[in-house]
Write a protein that holds these residues in place. Structure first.
Motif, PDB file in Angstrom:
ATOM      1  N   ASP A  47      79.704  20.689  62.968  1.00 46.08           N
ATOM      2  CA  ASP A  47      80.433  20.896  64.208  1.00 46.08           C
ATOM      3  C   ASP A  47      79.644  20.143  65.274  1.00 46.08           C
ATOM      4  O   ASP A  47      78.961  19.185  64.965  1.00 46.08           O
ATOM      5  N   ASN A  48      79.716  20.626  66.500  1.00 45.56           N
ATOM      6  CA  ASN A  48      79.052  19.879  67.559  1.00 45.56           C
ATOM      7  C   ASN A  48      77.541  20.121  67.616  1.00 45.56           C
ATOM      8  O   ASN A  48      76.822  19.457  68.336  1.00 45.56           O
ATOM      9  N   SER A  49      77.048  21.067  66.832  1.00 45.04           N
ATOM     10  CA  SER A  49      75.665  21.485  67.003  1.00 45.04           C
ATOM     11  C   SER A  49      74.686  20.513  66.375  1.00 45.04           C
ATOM     12  O   SER A  49      75.043  19.533  65.744  1.00 45.04           O
ATOM     13  N   LYS A  50      73.409  20.829  66.551  1.00 49.82           N
ATOM     14  CA  LYS A  50      72.378  19.944  66.037  1.00 49.82           C
ATOM     15  C   LYS A  50      72.013  20.276  64.596  1.00 49.82           C
ATOM     16  O   LYS A  50      71.106  19.685  64.037  1.00 49.82           O
ATOM     17  N   LYS A  55      59.111  12.729  75.364  1.00 50.43           N
ATOM     18  CA  LYS A  55      59.435  11.823  74.255  1.00 50.43           C
ATOM     19  C   LYS A  55      58.729  12.238  72.978  1.00 50.43           C
ATOM     20  O   LYS A  55      59.301  12.180  71.878  1.00 50.43           O
ATOM     21  N   ILE A  56      57.482  12.655  73.141  1.00 46.98           N
ATOM     22  CA  ILE A  56      56.731  13.063  71.947  1.00 46.98           C
ATOM     23  C   ILE A  56      57.350  14.321  71.328  1.00 46.98           C
ATOM     24  O   ILE A  56      57.536  14.408  70.115  1.00 46.98           O
ATOM     25  N   VAL A  57      57.712  15.268  72.206  1.00 50.96           N
ATOM     26  CA  VAL A  57      58.335  16.489  71.684  1.00 50.96           C
ATOM     27  C   VAL A  57      59.638  16.151  70.966  1.00 50.96           C
ATOM     28  O   VAL A  57      59.926  16.678  69.880  1.00 50.96           O
ATOM     29  N   ALA A  58      60.392  15.224  71.560  1.00 50.87           N
ATOM     30  CA  ALA A  58      61.653  14.817  70.912  1.00 50.87           C
ATOM     31  C   ALA A  58      61.371  14.224  69.534  1.00 50.87           C
ATOM     32  O   ALA A  58      62.064  14.528  68.558  1.00 50.87           O
ATOM     33  N   ALA A  59      60.328  13.394  69.471  1.00 48.01           N
ATOM     34  CA  ALA A  59      59.981  12.771  68.186  1.00 48.01           C
ATOM     35  C   ALA A  59      59.551  13.829  67.177  1.00 48.01           C
ATOM     36  O   ALA A  59      59.969  13.803  66.016  1.00 48.01           O
ATOM     37  N   ILE A  60      58.718  14.767  67.631  1.00 49.92           N
ATOM     38  CA  ILE A  60      58.260  15.835  66.719  1.00 49.92           C
ATOM     39  C   ILE A  60      59.451  16.639  66.202  1.00 49.92           C
ATOM     40  O   ILE A  60      59.564  16.921  65.005  1.00 49.92           O
ATOM     41  N   ASN A  61      60.358  16.970  67.124  1.00 54.46           N
ATOM     42  CA  ASN A  61      61.506  17.774  66.698  1.00 54.46           C
ATOM     43  C   ASN A  61      62.410  17.019  65.739  1.00 54.46           C
ATOM     44  O   ASN A  61      62.979  17.609  64.811  1.00 54.46           O
ATOM     45  N   ALA A  62      62.509  15.704  65.972  1.00 59.59           N
ATOM     46  CA  ALA A  62      63.313  14.897  65.040  1.00 59.59           C
ATOM     47  C   ALA A  62      62.668  14.917  63.665  1.00 59.59           C
ATOM     48  O   ALA A  62      63.349  15.054  62.654  1.00 59.59           O
ATOM     49  N   LEU A  74      64.097  16.328  60.139  1.00 57.42           N
ATOM     50  CA  LEU A  74      64.098  15.503  58.932  1.00 57.42           C
ATOM     51  C   LEU A  74      63.499  16.270  57.754  1.00 57.42           C
ATOM     52  O   LEU A  74      64.053  16.286  56.654  1.00 57.42           O
ATOM     53  N   SER A  75      62.377  16.948  57.996  1.00 56.21           N
ATOM     54  CA  SER A  75      61.784  17.672  56.864  1.00 56.21           C
ATOM     55  C   SER A  75      62.619  18.898  56.512  1.00 56.21           C
ATOM     56  O   SER A  75      62.695  19.275  55.341  1.00 56.21           O
ATOM     57  N   GLY A  76      63.281  19.471  57.531  1.00 51.30           N
ATOM     58  CA  GLY A  76      64.185  20.586  57.234  1.00 51.30           C
ATOM     59  C   GLY A  76      65.342  20.129  56.363  1.00 51.30           C
ATOM     60  O   GLY A  76      65.710  20.779  55.379  1.00 51.30           O
ATOM     61  N   GLN A 136      57.482  14.472  52.243  1.00 48.52           N
ATOM     62  CA  GLN A 136      56.807  15.449  53.114  1.00 48.52           C
ATOM     63  C   GLN A 136      55.438  14.965  53.600  1.00 48.52           C
ATOM     64  O   GLN A 136      55.038  15.265  54.717  1.00 48.52           O
ATOM     65  N   THR A 137      54.717  14.231  52.764  1.00 48.26           N
ATOM     66  CA  THR A 137      53.365  13.828  53.153  1.00 48.26           C
ATOM     67  C   THR A 137      53.344  12.866  54.347  1.00 48.26           C
ATOM     68  O   THR A 137      52.664  13.141  55.341  1.00 48.26           O
ATOM     69  N   PRO A 138      54.101  11.754  54.289  1.00 43.29           N
ATOM     70  CA  PRO A 138      54.124  10.913  55.488  1.00 43.29           C
ATOM     71  C   PRO A 138      54.659  11.651  56.711  1.00 43.29           C
ATOM     72  O   PRO A 138      54.194  11.424  57.836  1.00 43.29           O
ATOM     73  N   LEU A 139      55.607  12.553  56.490  1.00 41.71           N
ATOM     74  CA  LEU A 139      56.117  13.344  57.618  1.00 41.71           C
ATOM     75  C   LEU A 139      54.988  14.175  58.218  1.00 41.71           C
ATOM     76  O   LEU A 139      54.882  14.321  59.432  1.00 41.71           O
ATOM     77  N   SER A 140      54.144  14.713  57.349  1.00 43.93           N
ATOM     78  CA  SER A 140      53.003  15.506  57.819  1.00 43.93           C
ATOM     79  C   SER A 140      52.098  14.664  58.691  1.00 43.93           C
ATOM     80  O   SER A 140      51.692  15.089  59.777  1.00 43.93           O
ATOM     81  N   ILE A 141      51.786  13.471  58.194  1.00 36.59           N
ATOM     82  CA  ILE A 141      50.874  12.610  58.938  1.00 36.59           C
ATOM     83  C   ILE A 141      51.460  12.263  60.302  1.00 36.59           C
ATOM     84  O   ILE A 141      50.787  12.365  61.325  1.00 36.59           O
TER      85      ILE A 141
END
Lengths: 225, 415
Positions: free
Chosen positions: B374-377, B245-252, B256-258, B220-225
């Motif tokens: 399924d097909n979802s994210k 692109k940044i929003v995509a990265a943030i959402n990814a 990941l943390s989810g 979680q910590t590196p993810l936070s940073i």
């Protein structure tokens, strides 16, 4: 407003402090247990950001020091553990809030503001912005001194946007703030749009200006311009 | 079967066999002894009889005990004992006698002498023996019973107490296993082994648990940073392309943390780290969730029908109850089409959430698996978490598809 940030991860410490300094807070930093305890016994703070997993001690123990020396300070525990035991334990020991890593700066800001409002309510409970005023004590919003009727979510949304004004907030960030982690459906954040539209309409109908700008259809910014 | 019952049972069987054998033996021996005694008595009587004839010259006769007859000469017949039966008119039955017949020469005269003595009736003997043995058996049992009870109270009490202690032992408790020591070597040996085993298991379990948690927290910590840094770039007015692109990265990173948190939750549920210490009303949970999801329901124009017949009340952790309902309910919203409907039915022993999804019937076997996507994210852990919560709380979950997709959670009754 003087803050103490206790966080052992230097990069995180810098990122948080840079942001909070920009938000006009006076920030002091501590990256270990001993240093934090020294600072706590010497200076008075309005708010303390406390990471409970420190290399040289359990941050929860600092809560007793805080109780002794910092009666007026609000405390937000920051933890990588999303454990309800820790949460309840921390809140029982006098912390005001509990934030789980990873978090958004906008979310941190909104929590800090909420605590400061609660702690020092004289005159602080009203947030004003041009013709708009939010009375946080009774959750009322007025435009040109006329109350408008908002739902709970619309109120939360407006408050969140206003507190983080000039900052771009993605739909996901807003959704996370409004529903915590109860909604984990990545492709359903469009409903934020519905809420925002209702809010905008209510403000416009009351004769207010629409300060909410859409950023590339992916985020929103509450701004003057 | 209880230890004492088992011991008593084998005692009983052995004792019965031993007593049966000794009864038969006893019978044979007794019979022989009585016969010999009677023979001796009869021989004694013959001498007495001879003396009496010598002195008085009278020939005594007392049927059936004594029968003496004068005869002319001696046959070659030898003296002999014989077991015979004689009819007894008084008792109307045949009675056993031992008969001694001999021919004697007394004072130049010859006599045939027949002496008889009533012996024990065999039946009487058997009855007496059986009675004695049964009494013995009964007596032994009364004693055994009381000894057993005493042992149970003293020796087994410690054992029972230790057993209860082991039965209620929970690896999540902070206290170690405490067993009572007795002065019985075997029990103490067992105690030592059990304590050693649990300590080892507990430390293994704890380190595994800590590893899972620590690993998840460290992530979680590196993810936070990363997220905070990206968020800062987002605030610097990047162009549209960069912004996306940044929003995509943030959402990814968020996903990941989810994912990380869901996996941690799954591990914690499997390790039974949540104490079932709250009474949960699922009607209340449903009402809260309906309010929470109100905006989403409205947006998708979903109609929710509720049928809250009777409350479904379960002892469990509050967080898990919310998660349980949340995951099924949000699935029902997610896999629904605009204008569709959701039915929530709560009964005393079950609750059911149905949705009018378009998709075909799902596979009951695999949908609860981890990463069954399924097909979802989504990360495909939602139903795995639900399944795990059910498994650890004696609840059953199953999926059915008739007109709509239904998930039913039931109290597990056969447990």
């Amino acid at each position: 407003m003087k803050l103490l940030i206790i966080e052992d991860e230097i990069e995180l410490l810098i990122a948080i402090s840079n942001y909070l300094i920009k938000e006009n807070y006076l920030c002091e930093l501590a990256d270990n247990f001993a240093g934090a305890r020294e600072k706590l016994s010497m200076n008075a703070y309005d708010l303390i950001l406390l990471d409970i997993s420190l290399p040289d001690g359990n941050g929860l123990e600092l809560l007793t020091t805080i109780k002794e020396h910092q009666e007026k300070a609000g405390v937000i525990i920051v933890s990588a553990k999303n454990s309800s035991d820790d949460k309840i334990g921390g809140l029982d020991m006098g912390a005001d809030d509990y934030l789980t890593k990873p978090f958004e700066l906008a979310e941190l800001n909104s929590r800090i503001k909420a605590i400061l409002r609660r702690r020092r309510f004289e005159g602080n409970s009203v947030i004003k912005f041009h013709e708009m005023a939010i009375y946080t004590d009774n959750m009322l919003v007025s435009i040109h001194r006329k109350n408008i009727k908002l739902t709970k979510k619309e109120y939360d949304l407006l408050l969140f946007l206003l507190i983080n004004k000039n900052r771009v907030l993605t739909k996901e960030t807003i959704a996370e703030h409004l529903w915590q982690d109860n909604i984990d459906m990545a492709d359903n954040f469009d409903f934020i749009y519905t809420h925002l539209n209702n809010l905008r309409n209510k403000i416009k109908n009351a004769g207010g200006t629409d300060y909410i700008k859409t950023v590339y259809g992916m985020g929103y910014r509450f701004t003057d311009i | 079967m209880k230890f004492l019952t088992k011991i008593n049972r084998s005692y009983f069987i052995t004792l019965t066999i031993v007593l049966l054998i000794s009864s038969v033996l006893g019978y044979l021996i007794l019979h022989q002894v009585i016969l010999n005694e009677t023979k001796e008595a009869l021989l004694g009587k013959v001498n007495l009889l001879k003396e009496q004839i010598l002195e008085t010259g009278e020939i005594p006769n007392l049927y059936p005990e004594i029968e003496v007859k004068k005869i002319h000469r001696l046959d070659k017949q030898e003296a002999a004992f014989k077991e015979i039966f004689i009819y007894n008119a008084e008792e109307d039955e045949m009675e056993p006698y031992l008969e001694y017949s001999a021919q004697e020469k007394i004072d130049d005269s010859f006599y045939s002498i027949q002496l008889r003595q009533s012996t024990f009736e065999n039946e009487d003997l058997v009855v007496i023996l059986a009675l004695t043995m049964s009494l013995l058996l009964l007596f032994s049992f009364v004693i055994l019973f009381f000894i057993g009870r005493r042992i149970n109270k003293t020796i087994w009490a410690d054992f029972e107490q230790n057993l209860a202690e082991i039965e209620h032992f929970d690896f999540n408790d902070k206290t170690d296993l405490h067993l009572v020591t007795s002065d019985i070597e075997e029990f103490d040996r067992l105690n030592r082994v059990v304590i050693k085993l649990t300590l080892k298991l507990k430390s293994d379990y704890m380190s595994l648990r800590e590893f899972a948690e620590d690993a998840s927290h460290e992530i979680q910590t590196p993810l936070s940073i990363a997220r905070l840094s990206l968020d800062e770039i987002l605030q610097q007015n990047p162009g549209k392309e960069m912004f996306e692109k940044i929003v995509a990265a943030i959402n990814a990173l968020k996903r990941l943390s989810g994912l990380n948190q869901s996996l941690l939750l799954l591990t914690k549920i499997e390790n039974k780290q949540f104490k079932a210490d709250q009474t949960i009303s699922f009607i209340n949970v449903a009402k809260r969730k309906l309010e929470e999801f109100d905006a989403l329901l409205e947006m998708k124009k979903l109609i929710v029908e509720t049928d809250f017949n009777e409350d479904f009340i379960v002892r469990m952790n509050h967080e898990l109850a919310e998660r349980l309902f949340n995951n099924i309910f949000s699935n029902a919203i997610h896999h629904n089409q605009k204008g569709g409907c959701i039915k929530i039915q709560i009964k005393k022993d079950e609750f059911r959430i149905c949705n009018s999804g378009l998709s075909n019937s799902l596979n009951n076997e695999t949908i609860f698996n981890r990463f069954a996507k399924d097909n979802s994210k989504s990360h495909g852990l939602g139903l795995a978490i639900v399944k795990n919560i059910c498994n650890t709380h004696s609840l059953d979950i199953h999926y059915t598809k008739y007109d709509s997709h239904c998930f039913t959670i039931q109290r597990n009754t056969y447990k």
